[in-house]
Design a protein around this motif. Structure first.
Motif, short mmCIF file in Angstrom:
data_model
loop_
_atom_site.label_atom_id
_atom_site.label_comp_id
_atom_site.label_asym_id
_atom_site.label_seq_id
_atom_site.Cartn_x
_atom_site.Cartn_y
_atom_site.Cartn_z
N TYR A 1 4.69 -2.17 -8.79
CA TYR A 1 4.06 -3.47 -8.63
C TYR A 1 2.76 -3.44 -7.83
O TYR A 1 1.72 -3.89 -8.30
CB TYR A 1 5.04 -4.46 -7.97
N ALA A 2 2.82 -2.93 -6.60
CA ALA A 2 1.67 -3.05 -5.71
C ALA A 2 0.45 -2.30 -6.22
O ALA A 2 -0.67 -2.84 -6.23
CB ALA A 2 2.04 -2.55 -4.31
N ALA A 3 0.62 -1.05 -6.66
CA ALA A 3 -0.52 -0.27 -7.12
C ALA A 3 -1.13 -0.85 -8.41
O ALA A 3 -2.35 -1.02 -8.49
CB ALA A 3 -0.12 1.19 -7.30
N PRO A 4 -0.31 -1.15 -9.44
CA PRO A 4 -0.91 -1.77 -10.64
C PRO A 4 -1.60 -3.11 -10.34
O PRO A 4 -2.66 -3.41 -10.91
CB PRO A 4 0.29 -1.96 -11.58
N ARG B 1 -1.73 -9.14 9.76
CA ARG B 1 -0.56 -9.93 10.19
C ARG B 1 0.51 -9.93 9.11
O ARG B 1 1.70 -9.78 9.38
CB ARG B 1 -0.98 -11.36 10.53
N PHE B 2 0.08 -10.10 7.86
CA PHE B 2 1.03 -10.12 6.75
C PHE B 2 1.73 -8.77 6.61
O PHE B 2 2.96 -8.71 6.41
CB PHE B 2 0.31 -10.48 5.45
N SER B 3 0.97 -7.70 6.70
CA SER B 3 1.52 -6.37 6.46
C SER B 3 2.52 -5.95 7.54
O SER B 3 3.43 -5.16 7.26
CB SER B 3 0.39 -5.34 6.36
N LYS B 4 2.36 -6.48 8.75
CA LYS B 4 3.32 -6.16 9.81
C LYS B 4 4.71 -6.69 9.49
O LYS B 4 5.71 -6.14 9.94
CB LYS B 4 2.83 -6.74 11.14
N ALA B 5 4.76 -7.79 8.72
CA ALA B 5 6.04 -8.42 8.42
C ALA B 5 6.63 -7.95 7.10
O ALA B 5 7.72 -8.37 6.72
CB ALA B 5 5.86 -9.94 8.38
N ALA B 6 5.92 -7.09 6.39
CA ALA B 6 6.40 -6.65 5.08
C ALA B 6 6.39 -5.13 5.02
O ALA B 6 5.47 -4.48 5.53
CB ALA B 6 5.50 -7.22 3.98
N ARG B 7 7.42 -4.58 4.41
CA ARG B 7 7.48 -3.13 4.23
C ARG B 7 7.75 -2.86 2.76
O ARG B 7 8.75 -3.31 2.21
CB ARG B 7 8.56 -2.49 5.09
N ILE B 8 6.88 -2.13 2.13
CA ILE B 8 7.00 -1.87 0.71
C ILE B 8 7.71 -0.54 0.48
O ILE B 8 7.53 0.42 1.24
CB ILE B 8 5.61 -1.87 0.04
N THR B 9 8.54 -0.49 -0.53
CA THR B 9 9.22 0.75 -0.89
C THR B 9 8.32 1.57 -1.81
O THR B 9 7.38 1.06 -2.41
CB THR B 9 10.54 0.46 -1.61
N GLU B 10 8.63 2.84 -1.92
CA GLU B 10 7.86 3.69 -2.81
C GLU B 10 7.99 3.22 -4.26
O GLU B 10 7.01 3.21 -5.02
CB GLU B 10 8.30 5.14 -2.67
N LYS B 11 9.18 2.83 -4.65
CA LYS B 11 9.38 2.32 -6.01
C LYS B 11 8.59 1.04 -6.23
O LYS B 11 7.94 0.86 -7.26
CB LYS B 11 10.87 2.06 -6.25
N GLY B 12 8.64 0.14 -5.26
CA GLY B 12 7.90 -1.12 -5.38
C GLY B 12 6.40 -0.90 -5.42
O GLY B 12 5.68 -1.60 -6.13
N PHE B 13 5.93 0.08 -4.65
CA PHE B 13 4.50 0.37 -4.66
C PHE B 13 4.06 0.85 -6.05
O PHE B 13 3.05 0.38 -6.58
CB PHE B 13 4.16 1.42 -3.61
N ARG B 14 4.80 1.79 -6.62
CA ARG B 14 4.41 2.34 -7.93
C ARG B 14 4.50 1.29 -9.04
O ARG B 14 3.63 1.21 -9.90
CB ARG B 14 5.29 3.53 -8.27
N LEU C 1 -1.16 10.00 -6.17
CA LEU C 1 -2.12 9.63 -7.22
C LEU C 1 -2.21 8.11 -7.33
O LEU C 1 -3.31 7.54 -7.37
CB LEU C 1 -1.70 10.24 -8.56
N ASP C 2 -1.05 7.45 -7.39
CA ASP C 2 -1.05 5.99 -7.45
C ASP C 2 -1.74 5.39 -6.23
O ASP C 2 -2.52 4.44 -6.35
CB ASP C 2 0.39 5.47 -7.53
N ALA C 3 -1.43 5.95 -5.06
CA ALA C 3 -1.99 5.41 -3.83
C ALA C 3 -3.50 5.61 -3.76
O ALA C 3 -4.25 4.71 -3.35
CB ALA C 3 -1.32 6.05 -2.62
N ARG C 4 -3.98 6.79 -4.18
CA ARG C 4 -5.42 7.05 -4.14
C ARG C 4 -6.16 6.16 -5.13
O ARG C 4 -7.27 5.68 -4.84
CB ARG C 4 -5.69 8.52 -4.43
N ILE C 5 -5.60 5.96 -6.31
CA ILE C 5 -6.24 5.10 -7.30
C ILE C 5 -6.30 3.66 -6.80
O ILE C 5 -7.35 3.00 -6.86
CB ILE C 5 -5.49 5.16 -8.65
N ALA C 6 -5.16 3.17 -6.30
CA ALA C 6 -5.12 1.80 -5.78
C ALA C 6 -6.09 1.62 -4.62
O ALA C 6 -6.79 0.60 -4.52
CB ALA C 6 -3.70 1.45 -5.35
N LEU C 7 -6.15 2.61 -3.74
CA LEU C 7 -7.04 2.52 -2.58
C LEU C 7 -8.50 2.54 -3.00
O LEU C 7 -9.31 1.76 -2.49
CB LEU C 7 -6.75 3.66 -1.62
#
Length: 241
Positions: A165-168, A150-163, A84-90
């Motif tokens: 920080y990244a999605a909001p 290029r940026f995303s190849k060097a960074a890996r987000i956790t599920e907790k971090g996505f919910r 749900l978080d991912a679909r909303i953010a996308l």
């Protein structure tokens, strides 16, 4: 029905102590759901509710009433599914990316890739897979898209971090990008975004095929491109916490 509507709170910006003082989108949802009066009701997924509050607060007073028909459809869309978080953010990032100012495009493109990565991870899909909508949105801003990859190849987000920080952040940045975009009717695009996000969540929660959002026609050029002469939109309203 008319008599019932006469007693409904009037949609307006911000929080309200009680229905007599008006209501924001989510306060009205809490009222219709029979919950305690709140702009953070339990009947709606927190990130979808955050989007609804942002759309409510950043829509002009003359147009806010057009949102009222969406309120019942947001009730009951809740759950812990990270998709749900991912679909909303996308949905937010792909809507805002093609119309946002150049200085916001990199962050929005990163948001698109992060949401797609999370969906691939949760669904067991192949790494790097992009939906057709995401491919189209990224193609509108090729320079930012390449930087984001290029940026995303060097960074890996956790599920907790996505919910947390990244999605909001994707939702907040997307609404700001739309409000400040040089497009004829940002209110209409905000309304279409909320409509589509509600449909995306309904598909996941209830298994319904999402309704097609109203067509916006040709996507306007992002600010910073060759299109000039549009007056800048008012500064966006800050998010409520």
């Amino acid at each position: 029905m008319d008599n019932f509507l006469d007693h409904m709170p009037v949609l307006s910006r911000g929080r309200h102590r009680n229905p007599k003082r008006g209501a924001c989108f989510m306060e009205l949802a809490s009222y219709l759901a029979g919950e305690r009066w709140s702009d953070h009701p339990a009947c709606t997924h927190p990130l979808l509710a955050a989007l609804a509050r942002l759309v409510n607060d950043n829509t002009a007073d003359d147009n806010r009433g057009k949102l009222i028909g969406l309120v019942p459809s947001i009730i009951g869309l809740s759950g812990d599914d990270l998709r749900l978080d991912a679909r909303i953010a996308l949905r937010c990032a792909t809507t805002a990316l093609p119309v946002s100012a150049a200085e916001r495009q990199l962050a929005l493109a990163v948001s698109v890739l992060a949401a797609e990565e999370m969906l691939c991870r949760l669904d067991g899909g192949p790494a790097g897979r992009l939906s057709e909508r995401s491919r189209w949105a990224m193609a509108q801003v090729p320079h930012a898209a390449e930087q984001a990859r290029r940026f995303s190849k060097a960074a890996r987000i956790t599920e907790k971090g996505f919910r947390r920080y990244a999605a909001p952040n994707a939702v907040q940045l997307s609404v700001v990008g739309i409000v400040q975009a040089c497009i004829p009717d940002p209110d209409a695009l905000l309304r279409e975004l909320l409509t589509a996000a509600i449909a995306d969540c309904a598909e996941l929660v209830h298994g319904r095929t999402p309704a097609r959002a109203p067509a916006t026609g040709q996507v306007p050029a992002a600010r910073g491109s060759s299109v000039t002469g549009e007056a800048p939109a008012p500064a966006p309203r800050p998010a409520r916490t």
